[in-house]
Design an enzyme around this catalytic site. Sequence first.
Site, PDB file in Angstrom:
ATOM      1  N   GLY A  10       0.817  -1.226   0.000  1.00 42.18           N
ATOM      2  CA  GLY A  10       0.000   0.000   0.000  1.00 42.18           C
ATOM      3  C   GLY A  10       0.844   1.266   0.000  1.00 42.18           C
ATOM      4  O   GLY A  10       2.083   1.226  -0.070  1.00 42.18           O
ATOM      5  N   ILE A  12       1.499   3.806   2.333  1.00 43.44           N
ATOM      6  CA  ILE A  12       2.488   4.060   3.392  1.00 43.44           C
ATOM      7  C   ILE A  12       3.417   2.847   3.550  1.00 43.44           C
ATOM      8  O   ILE A  12       4.619   2.983   3.771  1.00 43.44           O
ATOM      9  CB  ILE A  12       1.779   4.408   4.726  1.00 43.44           C
ATOM     10  CG1 ILE A  12       0.820   5.592   4.512  1.00 43.44           C
ATOM     11  CG2 ILE A  12       2.794   4.752   5.804  1.00 43.44           C
ATOM     12  CD1 ILE A  12      -0.125   5.865   5.673  1.00 43.44           C
ATOM     13  N   SER A 124      -4.564   6.506  13.690  1.00 45.96           N
ATOM     14  CA  SER A 124      -4.858   7.724  12.936  1.00 45.96           C
ATOM     15  C   SER A 124      -5.257   8.844  13.879  1.00 45.96           C
ATOM     16  O   SER A 124      -5.834   8.606  14.951  1.00 45.96           O
ATOM     17  CB  SER A 124      -6.025   7.410  11.993  1.00 45.96           C
ATOM     18  OG  SER A 124      -6.582   8.598  11.492  1.00 45.96           O
ATOM     19  N   THR A 126      -7.646  10.483  13.507  1.00 42.03           N
ATOM     20  CA  THR A 126      -9.111  10.439  13.544  1.00 42.03           C
ATOM     21  C   THR A 126      -9.607  10.011  14.940  1.00 42.03           C
ATOM     22  O   THR A 126     -10.735  10.334  15.309  1.00 42.03           O
ATOM     23  CB  THR A 126      -9.650   9.520  12.414  1.00 42.03           C
ATOM     24  OG1 THR A 126     -11.015   9.787  12.220  1.00 42.03           O
ATOM     25  CG2 THR A 126      -9.471   8.048  12.718  1.00 42.03           C
ATOM     26  N   TYR A 148     -14.757   3.443  10.446  1.00 46.56           N
ATOM     27  CA  TYR A 148     -13.296   3.395  10.237  1.00 46.56           C
ATOM     28  C   TYR A 148     -12.588   3.862  11.515  1.00 46.56           C
ATOM     29  O   TYR A 148     -11.702   3.194  12.037  1.00 46.56           O
ATOM     30  CB  TYR A 148     -12.888   4.279   9.054  1.00 46.56           C
ATOM     31  CG  TYR A 148     -11.404   4.543   9.002  1.00 46.56           C
ATOM     32  CD1 TYR A 148     -10.522   3.526   8.642  1.00 46.56           C
ATOM     33  CD2 TYR A 148     -10.866   5.786   9.346  1.00 46.56           C
ATOM     34  CE1 TYR A 148      -9.146   3.748   8.625  1.00 46.56           C
ATOM     35  CE2 TYR A 148      -9.501   6.019   9.330  1.00 46.56           C
ATOM     36  CZ  TYR A 148      -8.645   4.998   8.967  1.00 46.56           C
ATOM     37  OH  TYR A 148      -7.284   5.224   8.959  1.00 46.56           O
ATOM     38  N   LYS A 152     -10.123   1.802  14.437  1.00 46.15           N
ATOM     39  CA  LYS A 152      -8.798   2.193  14.950  1.00 46.15           C
ATOM     40  C   LYS A 152      -8.819   2.306  16.481  1.00 46.15           C
ATOM     41  O   LYS A 152      -7.917   1.829  17.167  1.00 46.15           O
ATOM     42  CB  LYS A 152      -8.373   3.538  14.350  1.00 46.15           C
ATOM     43  CG  LYS A 152      -8.118   3.497  12.860  1.00 46.15           C
ATOM     44  CD  LYS A 152      -6.903   2.663  12.521  1.00 46.15           C
ATOM     45  CE  LYS A 152      -6.671   2.541  11.033  1.00 46.15           C
ATOM     46  NZ  LYS A 152      -5.744   1.472  10.672  1.00 46.15           N
TER      47      LYS A 152
HETATM   48  P1  NAD Z   1      -3.449   1.464   1.571  1.00 40.66           P
HETATM   49  O1  NAD Z   1      -4.833   1.054   1.279  1.00 40.66           O
HETATM   50  O2  NAD Z   1      -2.651   2.065   0.474  1.00 40.66           O
HETATM   51  O3  NAD Z   1      -2.623   0.222   2.162  1.00 40.66           O
HETATM   52  C1  NAD Z   1      -3.224  -0.796   2.911  1.00 40.66           C
HETATM   53  C2  NAD Z   1      -2.740  -2.131   2.346  1.00 40.66           C
HETATM   54  O4  NAD Z   1      -3.308  -3.190   3.104  1.00 40.66           O
HETATM   55  C3  NAD Z   1      -3.169  -2.334   0.888  1.00 40.66           C
HETATM   56  O5  NAD Z   1      -2.047  -2.752   0.137  1.00 40.66           O
HETATM   57  C4  NAD Z   1      -4.225  -3.424   0.975  1.00 40.66           C
HETATM   58  O6  NAD Z   1      -4.253  -4.222  -0.195  1.00 40.66           O
HETATM   59  C5  NAD Z   1      -3.756  -4.205   2.205  1.00 40.66           C
HETATM   60  N1  NAD Z   1      -4.826  -4.926   2.920  1.00 40.66           N
HETATM   61  C6  NAD Z   1      -5.989  -4.437   3.404  1.00 40.66           C
HETATM   62  N2  NAD Z   1      -6.678  -5.397   4.018  1.00 40.66           N
HETATM   63  C7  NAD Z   1      -5.943  -6.529   3.931  1.00 40.66           C
HETATM   64  C8  NAD Z   1      -6.120  -7.872   4.390  1.00 40.66           C
HETATM   65  N3  NAD Z   1      -7.214  -8.249   5.042  1.00 40.66           N
HETATM   66  N4  NAD Z   1      -5.144  -8.774   4.132  1.00 40.66           N
HETATM   67  C9  NAD Z   1      -4.023  -8.412   3.460  1.00 40.66           C
HETATM   68  N5  NAD Z   1      -3.794  -7.174   3.003  1.00 40.66           N
HETATM   69  C10 NAD Z   1      -4.753  -6.243   3.236  1.00 40.66           C
HETATM   70  O7  NAD Z   1      -3.485   2.454   2.821  1.00 40.66           O
HETATM   71  P2  NAD Z   1      -2.342   3.368   3.435  1.00 40.66           P
HETATM   72  O8  NAD Z   1      -2.691   4.772   3.152  1.00 40.66           O
HETATM   73  O9  NAD Z   1      -1.011   2.862   3.069  1.00 40.66           O
HETATM   74  O10 NAD Z   1      -2.629   3.135   4.985  1.00 40.66           O
HETATM   75  C11 NAD Z   1      -1.959   2.129   5.720  1.00 40.66           C
HETATM   76  C12 NAD Z   1      -2.542   2.072   7.118  1.00 40.66           C
HETATM   77  O11 NAD Z   1      -2.437   3.354   7.716  1.00 40.66           O
HETATM   78  C13 NAD Z   1      -4.018   1.702   7.172  1.00 40.66           C
HETATM   79  O12 NAD Z   1      -4.234   0.883   8.287  1.00 40.66           O
HETATM   80  C14 NAD Z   1      -4.704   3.037   7.341  1.00 40.66           C
HETATM   81  O13 NAD Z   1      -5.937   2.923   8.008  1.00 40.66           O
HETATM   82  C15 NAD Z   1      -3.700   3.787   8.191  1.00 40.66           C
HETATM   83  N6  NAD Z   1      -3.813   5.248   8.047  1.00 40.66           N
HETATM   84  C16 NAD Z   1      -3.720   5.813   6.802  1.00 40.66           C
HETATM   85  C17 NAD Z   1      -3.857   7.191   6.662  1.00 40.66           C
HETATM   86  C18 NAD Z   1      -3.774   7.842   5.297  1.00 40.66           C
HETATM   87  O14 NAD Z   1      -4.157   8.998   5.181  1.00 40.66           O
HETATM   88  N7  NAD Z   1      -3.295   7.175   4.261  1.00 40.66           N
HETATM   89  C19 NAD Z   1      -4.065   7.989   7.796  1.00 40.66           C
HETATM   90  C20 NAD Z   1      -4.117   7.386   9.046  1.00 40.66           C
HETATM   91  C21 NAD Z   1      -3.996   6.003   9.159  1.00 40.66           C
HETATM   92  C1  UD1 Z   2      -9.696  12.426   6.231  1.00 39.93           C
HETATM   93  C2  UD1 Z   2     -10.626  11.597   7.069  1.00 39.93           C
HETATM   94  C3  UD1 Z   2      -9.837  11.035   8.244  1.00 39.93           C
HETATM   95  C4  UD1 Z   2      -8.662  10.212   7.739  1.00 39.93           C
HETATM   96  C5  UD1 Z   2      -7.805  11.068   6.805  1.00 39.93           C
HETATM   97  C6  UD1 Z   2      -6.780  10.211   6.144  1.00 39.93           C
HETATM   98  C7  UD1 Z   2     -12.880  12.462   6.759  1.00 39.93           C
HETATM   99  C8  UD1 Z   2     -13.997  13.260   7.370  1.00 39.93           C
HETATM  100  N1  UD1 Z   2     -11.751  12.394   7.505  1.00 39.93           N
HETATM  101  O1  UD1 Z   2      -9.166  13.468   7.042  1.00 39.93           O
HETATM  102  O2  UD1 Z   2     -10.652  10.239   9.056  1.00 39.93           O
HETATM  103  O3  UD1 Z   2      -7.859   9.751   8.802  1.00 39.93           O
HETATM  104  O4  UD1 Z   2      -8.627  11.639   5.771  1.00 39.93           O
HETATM  105  O5  UD1 Z   2      -5.950  10.970   5.365  1.00 39.93           O
HETATM  106  O6  UD1 Z   2     -13.004  11.914   5.682  1.00 39.93           O
HETATM  107  N2  UD1 Z   2     -10.959  19.157   1.416  1.00 39.93           N
HETATM  108  C9  UD1 Z   2     -11.556  19.975   0.472  1.00 39.93           C
HETATM  109  N3  UD1 Z   2     -11.925  19.421  -0.715  1.00 39.93           N
HETATM  110  C10 UD1 Z   2     -11.712  18.101  -1.021  1.00 39.93           C
HETATM  111  C11 UD1 Z   2     -11.092  17.274  -0.047  1.00 39.93           C
HETATM  112  C12 UD1 Z   2     -10.741  17.840   1.168  1.00 39.93           C
HETATM  113  O7  UD1 Z   2     -11.762  21.156   0.700  1.00 39.93           O
HETATM  114  O8  UD1 Z   2     -12.092  17.658  -2.123  1.00 39.93           O
HETATM  115  C13 UD1 Z   2     -10.531  19.757   2.702  1.00 39.93           C
HETATM  116  C14 UD1 Z   2     -11.211  19.146   3.930  1.00 39.93           C
HETATM  117  O9  UD1 Z   2     -12.383  19.824   4.236  1.00 39.93           O
HETATM  118  C15 UD1 Z   2     -10.096  19.332   4.989  1.00 39.93           C
HETATM  119  C16 UD1 Z   2      -8.789  19.231   4.186  1.00 39.93           C
HETATM  120  O10 UD1 Z   2      -9.148  19.502   2.835  1.00 39.93           O
HETATM  121  O11 UD1 Z   2     -10.163  20.606   5.549  1.00 39.93           O
HETATM  122  C17 UD1 Z   2      -8.151  17.855   4.259  1.00 39.93           C
HETATM  123  O12 UD1 Z   2      -9.109  16.867   3.906  1.00 39.93           O
HETATM  124  P1  UD1 Z   2      -8.718  15.309   3.718  1.00 39.93           P
HETATM  125  O13 UD1 Z   2      -7.518  15.217   2.854  1.00 39.93           O
HETATM  126  O14 UD1 Z   2      -9.940  14.589   3.292  1.00 39.93           O
HETATM  127  O15 UD1 Z   2      -8.260  14.857   5.167  1.00 39.93           O
HETATM  128  P2  UD1 Z   2      -9.060  14.946   6.568  1.00 39.93           P
HETATM  129  O16 UD1 Z   2     -10.410  15.493   6.419  1.00 39.93           O
HETATM  130  O17 UD1 Z   2      -8.160  15.622   7.542  1.00 39.93           O
END
Ligand code: NAD
Ligand code: UD1
Length: 346
Positions: A10, A12, A124, A126, A148, A152
Amino acid sequence: MAILVTGGAGYIGSHTCVELLNSGFEIIVIDNYCNSNPESLERVKHITGKEFKIYEFDLLNYEELENVFLTNDIEAVIHFAGLKAVGESVKKPLMYYHNNITATLVLCKVMDKYGVKKLVFSSSATVYGVPHQVPILEDFPLSTTNPYGYSKLMIEEIMRDISKSDAKWGIALLRYFNPIGAHQSGLIGEHPNGIPNNLMPYISQVAAGKLEQLMVFGNDYPTSDGTGVRDYIHVVDLAIAHVKAVKHVMYNQGIDTYNLGTGRGYSVLEMIKTFEKTSGKKIPYKIVERREGDVAMCYADPLKAKHELGWVASKGIEDMCEDTWRWQVNNPNGYEQVTLVSSTTK
Ligand code: NAD
Ligand code: UD1
């Protein structure tokens, strides 16, 4: 001895694999590619020049997972695998709870059975719900509004209980703020399915001409310009934090929670302006209603990670925008375009 990375293909996870390999760790990846493409891992190998084992299966599969622990020498686990779309989790709560929570229980059960008690978990920001003040500290009250977020929160709770029950566990709960950006090589990055929900991938697709204009969700928040403020963090900085966290859990018992952010918030309009400057592209936008569930301001106090992990974010929003744009230009269809295209090699 290897670090097992669940969800390593994925967004990250793939960046963390690069940093782990570059730091000399051996890694093993498990992914079912439900939200990724095996090509990302090929590119991790290309960037690092290193090989590693990859298992394709669903983490819910106890037998397959047990086989990985039986046939490899695993030292610690970084658990990224999970579903992450807030809106989808509201529509499909069972799918989210099952995939995120049950898979984590399966993982912890197998880890416990094989005596591997070192774990880094992707949480997160969140989990802070609507913060009563900013910057946010790790001991602020926890709450959330969607399945979601609850998944977490519940996993964090499960891990606190596991740690209480057996002092041998070493666990780090990492609360990410807003990860954006891509690897400097332009080879790995984020490519959401369908229309992006998050700001940065949306801006980047508008700049590329794939989407017409950005909808800015509200300009009447109590912030400097009225638009929402977030703590954007470069995915490579985040990946480096995982290397520090995995070293920390290897040498420490108990459970620790860390905010991973820069400690600085930027508004939506500031992000648009910076992206326009670094990409040279105009981002047409329109102010629309606030998005339900959004908070005005969310940014971290990241000092605990600095003091205990020795980690600070080093990249600014210009780097984040520049690297996002390079990834977008080189990979307009994400990993669907399979040939390797790199603007710099390493
Ligand atoms: P992503 O979807 O790119 O990566 C997640 C990976 O997990 C994917 O490759 C998916 O195929 C794999 N996966 C999901 N369920 C699975 C399962 N049951 N078995 C095997 N593989 C599975 O997401 P990401 O952005 O890289 O996020 C990674 C983690 O960080 C997640 O747990 C996400 O909730 C958390 N997180 C992400 C963000 C963000 O903004 N990207 C923010 C806060 C937390
Ligand atoms: C969102 C999720 C959060 C998650 C995070 C992961 C929601 C309500 N929250 O956070 O749970 O952990 O993503 O990265 O979905 N914005 C716009 N236009 C857009 C998209 C976003 O104006 O099309 C604004 C939003 O209002 C916010 C900022 O951009 O102020 C960031 O938004 P986003 O990237 O979606 O992240 P979060 O809302 O912080």
